[in-house]
Design an enzyme around this catalytic site. Sequence first.
Site, PDB file in Angstrom:
ATOM      1  N   ASP A 283      -3.004  -0.929  -2.276  1.00  0.00           N
ATOM      2  CA  ASP A 283      -2.190  -0.075  -1.426  1.00  0.00           C
ATOM      3  C   ASP A 283      -0.737  -0.236  -1.878  1.00  0.00           C
ATOM      4  O   ASP A 283      -0.414  -1.087  -2.711  1.00  0.00           O
ATOM      5  CB  ASP A 283      -2.401  -0.391   0.064  1.00  0.00           C
ATOM      6  CG  ASP A 283      -2.046   0.822   0.926  1.00  0.00           C
ATOM      7  OD1 ASP A 283      -1.344   1.729   0.431  1.00  0.00           O
ATOM      8  OD2 ASP A 283      -2.457   0.869   2.099  1.00  0.00           O
TER       9      ASP A 283
HETATM   10  C1  BGC Z   1      -0.878   3.825   2.811  1.00  0.00           C
HETATM   11  C2  BGC Z   1      -1.975   4.425   1.982  1.00  0.00           C
HETATM   12  C3  BGC Z   1      -1.423   5.515   1.109  1.00  0.00           C
HETATM   13  C4  BGC Z   1      -0.318   4.936   0.251  1.00  0.00           C
HETATM   14  C5  BGC Z   1       0.282   5.929  -0.720  1.00  0.00           C
HETATM   15  C6  BGC Z   1       0.317   3.432   1.979  1.00  0.00           C
HETATM   16  O1  BGC Z   1       1.406   3.030   2.754  1.00  0.00           O
HETATM   17  O2  BGC Z   1      -1.378   2.713   3.520  1.00  0.00           O
HETATM   18  O3  BGC Z   1      -2.996   4.896   2.812  1.00  0.00           O
HETATM   19  O4  BGC Z   1      -2.426   6.076   0.327  1.00  0.00           O
HETATM   20  O5  BGC Z   1       0.707   4.465   1.103  1.00  0.00           O
HETATM   21  O6  BGC Z   1       1.030   6.872  -0.085  1.00  0.00           O
END
Ligand code: BGC
Length: 741
Positions: A283
């Site tokens: 993530d």
């Molecule tokens: C989120 C993800 C997301 C990623 C990219 C993160 O903060 O938890 O679900 O895909 O950002 O935007």
Amino acid sequence: MKKYQGLSILIVSLFISTVSAQRKPISARVDSLMKLMTLEEKIGQINQYSGREATGPVTRKQTYQLNDIRSGKVGSMLNVHGVKNTREVQAAALQSRLKIPLLFGMDIIHGYKTIFPIPLAEAASWDLDAIRLSAHIAAREAAAAGLHWTFAPMVDIGRDPRWGRVMEGAGEDVFLGSAIAKARVYGFQGDRLGGTDAVMACAKHFAAYGAVAAGRDYNDVDMSERLLWDTYLPPFKAAADAGVATFMNSFSTLNGIPATGNSDLQRHILKGKWNYKGFVVSDWGSIGEMVEWGYASDSSDAALKAITAGCDMDMQSEAYKRHLARLIKEGKADVKLLDDAVRRVLYKKFELGLFDDPYRFCNESREQETLSNPQHKLIARDIARKSIVLLKNEEKVLPVSAKVQNIAVIGPLVKSKRDLEGSWIPRSDTSLVVSLFEGIKGKIAPGSNLMYAKGCSIADTSQADFQEAINLAKQADVIIMALGESYSMSGEAKSRTDIHIPGQQEALFEAIEATGKPVVVVLMAGRPLIFNKVARKASAIVYAWWLGAEAGNAIAGVLFGDYNPSGKLPVTFPRSIGQIPISYTQYNTGKPVKSPDDIKYKSAYIDSPNSPQYAFGHGLSYTKFSYSGLKLSKSSISANETSELSFTLTNTGEIAGEEVAQLYLQDPVASVVRPLKELKDFRKVSLKPGESKVVRFTITKDYLSFFNRHLEWVAEPGNFKLMIGAASDDIKLETALTLVQ
Ligand code: BGC
């Protein structure tokens, strides 16, 4: 001169190997390519940058990123979209020594240009074809805009509505959540990867992120192995079985180990037991966050822990880029781990056809044509109306007759547009959104009087504007109120300790209701809200979530009876925050409440019933259905036999409608205590007035199985209760089945 000779030999040999590689299977092509790669180029493939600030800061300037791309130090970008932009950045990648194309990813959660209902809303449709179609259209638009990859679906089970990200998932249930996970993966990816109208999907957040302590985002998760296997892993397994191209790990910990550095999850379960061949992306910055968690001493230690645990790609922390080469040279990290990660990423690039044509997804005319396809709006309207749940309808106040003379529409969400888009959209374009006001205006008969007052704003502390709304209400034959959350109140990092309807809105409702006129309340939110006064006193309640661009048309269609609502709650609505976490999968306990009047020394609250405000699976229709004639073809089966369960569903009302018939099961005595009810299957059945249909389920051993205390998937001989319900708290028919040895 020598230098140039060397270069031309390299180019020629690359050309030859590329041409001959085209005839080989993908794994062989990946192997040939990897033989040409330096250590740094390999690490580049698992390094991902963001083109703009999103859920975290962008640490590097564009020129820095482009330089890294040109020198083969980047394998993927997120948040670069639109054909013009992706083409430009892909061109930089093609200037790198090996010309390995980039992957472009983005969070296409519920639509790219055409905004669909939020995922939790769509789950309320229980319509797998419609959900699949919605994902497919989102993918088609995204792919036309140069994207290869969406970070969706989120398949986290959500049983805590304080957690703002419940809006992104399919609700609380294992069976429904798994079925929807599959539908979304098929929708995004199409039949196989490589179509230019499909993108790679990503099952996230692996795993158990939905159970963050106290519903606070990014928090820890402490969970038994059995709960993990029973409830939180199955939707991920379903996504893997459906061929999801990628997984994303999570910001949370699982029993003390950050998911990003968790080898039990990524190596043993996902890539081991499940034999998963796609790749895992971290993530946003979650590799680096292991330092903040106190699990890694510094970013180098975090890189080592993440690659060891099976996290293949680094989103935005640069830990791999900065440390992996040294860690490998020092013998601390095994190069095989890196090779495995790179191989997985390259495999997907080949599958997408990017080595054949890196610009396959960069076609301006396709982009233009796809993004202006008028069909997409109609599809969005259809799933939006299917997502609406009619919670209450006393004395049939709904549907409102189009001929009604005086209608008052009151509330802060009546004219809102941005809120209807919800959170997690690539960019807001409110010019494409139909507000509830516009939707209603389009439905009423000419000459009807449509009056509007806002009454208060969403999070108001003042009641100053109540009087104007009350005066209006007094002149109305029927009042429609639109209350709820603003788009920024649910979503990532939007946990709330108080999930009542915000501000003064419930007080406004009470003031309007006191006029004695029938009040229909339309609630719009990203999560289950608490609204006990509305639940008690409103004549009708329509739960409309955040339904996207076509929300106004969809809701008005339901209010005025053009569409008979058929949605059912995919998540339990509590009466109070104290009941959370909550789901219908309750246990009997050793001291069950047998009568609400006798709670002395029972598993009960002394200040509230145990039951929720609205149960999982609840949802009304403008018609009535009757359930009858339950039959089992065999009342006793052995493990390799099946039994057919059937019953008759009849539309006993005067208009056509759809019912979601739900099959629940209880294993009353087992080696591990089982819940009173578990959803095992469902059918959405469409019936004309007076029509009957026989609904069938084939009961196999799988329906009867669960994870025992050794985490083996078993069905234990004995009796089982099978129940058919219109909701988890509205069982219509039941029977018993015996499993014999
Ligand atoms: C989120 C993800 C997301 C990623 C990219 C993160 O903060 O938890 O679900 O895909 O950002 O935007």
